[in-house]
Design a protein around this motif. Sequence first.
Motif, PDB file in Angstrom:
ATOM      1  N   GLU A 239       1.782 -57.733  18.742  1.00 53.98           N
ATOM      2  CA  GLU A 239       1.875 -56.420  19.308  1.00 53.98           C
ATOM      3  C   GLU A 239       0.603 -55.338  19.051  1.00 53.98           C
ATOM      4  O   GLU A 239       0.045 -54.747  19.837  1.00 53.98           O
ATOM      5  N   LYS A 243      -2.296 -53.500  21.215  1.00 51.89           N
ATOM      6  CA  LYS A 243      -2.440 -52.104  21.351  1.00 51.89           C
ATOM      7  C   LYS A 243      -3.691 -51.456  20.822  1.00 51.89           C
ATOM      8  O   LYS A 243      -4.213 -50.508  21.288  1.00 51.89           O
ATOM      9  N   GLY A 249      -4.205 -54.424  27.096  1.00 50.99           N
ATOM     10  CA  GLY A 249      -2.612 -54.048  27.150  1.00 50.99           C
ATOM     11  C   GLY A 249      -2.444 -53.603  28.659  1.00 50.99           C
ATOM     12  O   GLY A 249      -1.089 -54.130  29.297  1.00 50.99           O
TER      13      GLY A 249
END
Length: 430
Positions: A239, A243, A249
Amino acid sequence: MIDLPPTPDAGAATPITKDFFLGRQPILDRSQDLLAYELLFRRAACGSANVTDDLRATATVIAHVAELGLEIVIGDALGFINVDAATLMSDFVTFLPADKIVLEILESVEATPPLIARITELKRRGFRFALDDVVAETDNIEKFLPLVDIVKIDIENLRHDHLQQLSAKYKAAGKTLLAEKVETIDQFQRCLDYGFDYFQGYYFAMPVVLSGKKLEASELAILQLMALINSDADNHAIELSIKQDVSLGLNLLRLVNTPAAGGHQRIASIKQALLLMGRRQLQRWLQILLYTKSGKGTHMPSPLLLLATTRGRMLELIAQKTRPGNRNIADTAFTVGIMSLMDALFSLPLNDILEKIAVVDEVREALLHRTGVFGEMLQLAEDIEQLDAAGALLPPILEKLQLSAEDLYALQLAAFDWANDIADSAGQAE
């Protein structure tokens, strides 16, 4: 978890397809967007081209494809199909949608008065015609010329001055020019300069290594993320990696929210996407995302995206057919298919790309040397793309993989259909 479309039942193909191979070759416009496919049909018994048998294959299989739905094979593109005099004079052509098909008159066809009358009648019904494999001016070509829309010039063995002369003549006659057997960027550029409108060949998928070229930051971010997934990093690390690249993203969220992803709810965050998709599907969409990022922002499908996704799905379906129940092998096969065109995508040697992303030895050997079971699957996919050149090689590799021509046909149709959906969704995501 976002599910993939179901695996086709290879036995669902009708028995008339069991003796034939189906190939399709992309035809691109001046912007290198996909315009059409030429559909090729070859007898499985002999593999290599045989005009009489191949035209019988054309008539038989197209009748089936027309019944099944031509859009599965060509999507939103046009379809070019070889025809001889007997085919043109028959009722076979009435199976075909005039607005989707260009009929290619073979160079061996004689321009008799009855045939000229028949072509005139078919033109009134809305059919378009092309002259195939033109390499010189002939009286026969002159008789057909007023009735055809497109002149296909085989550039393979033509001198540059002869090619320029032919293209100038037919361009002056108001014909659309199609260069066939375009295999390099230099050939494409030369034909572009000579005024050609359409281009047939795999030059767009050939790696052109650029000295000193480096991966863009966004490309490197995707490869590094794929490496994290391959190394079984935890969700938090994945994640964070996503990001760190805003563009990555956003593009990923756009892709997973398109219909082809199969989601039944809107995905609003990276964390939610990871939880709902799972790593298998995330890796798959990252691989496809690389090819969508190479697009030019047009509504037309990228030929490289279509070829890569077709290969990936084709290899996955072969693995599911030959090794049922083994999802890991199917996933690896998909990866091999997608990655097989990354050198063309990045204009870098495949060895350099593989240094940026960890792959198992079986994948590396398949990509670099076409060895091992995944290499054999990849070779089969490449051979069916180049059906004219590789037809005789197909029966032995099918036997090795324990597939029939009928199996292959059913799997191809499923791969075409899936790739068309991916291209449509990629366009929506731009």
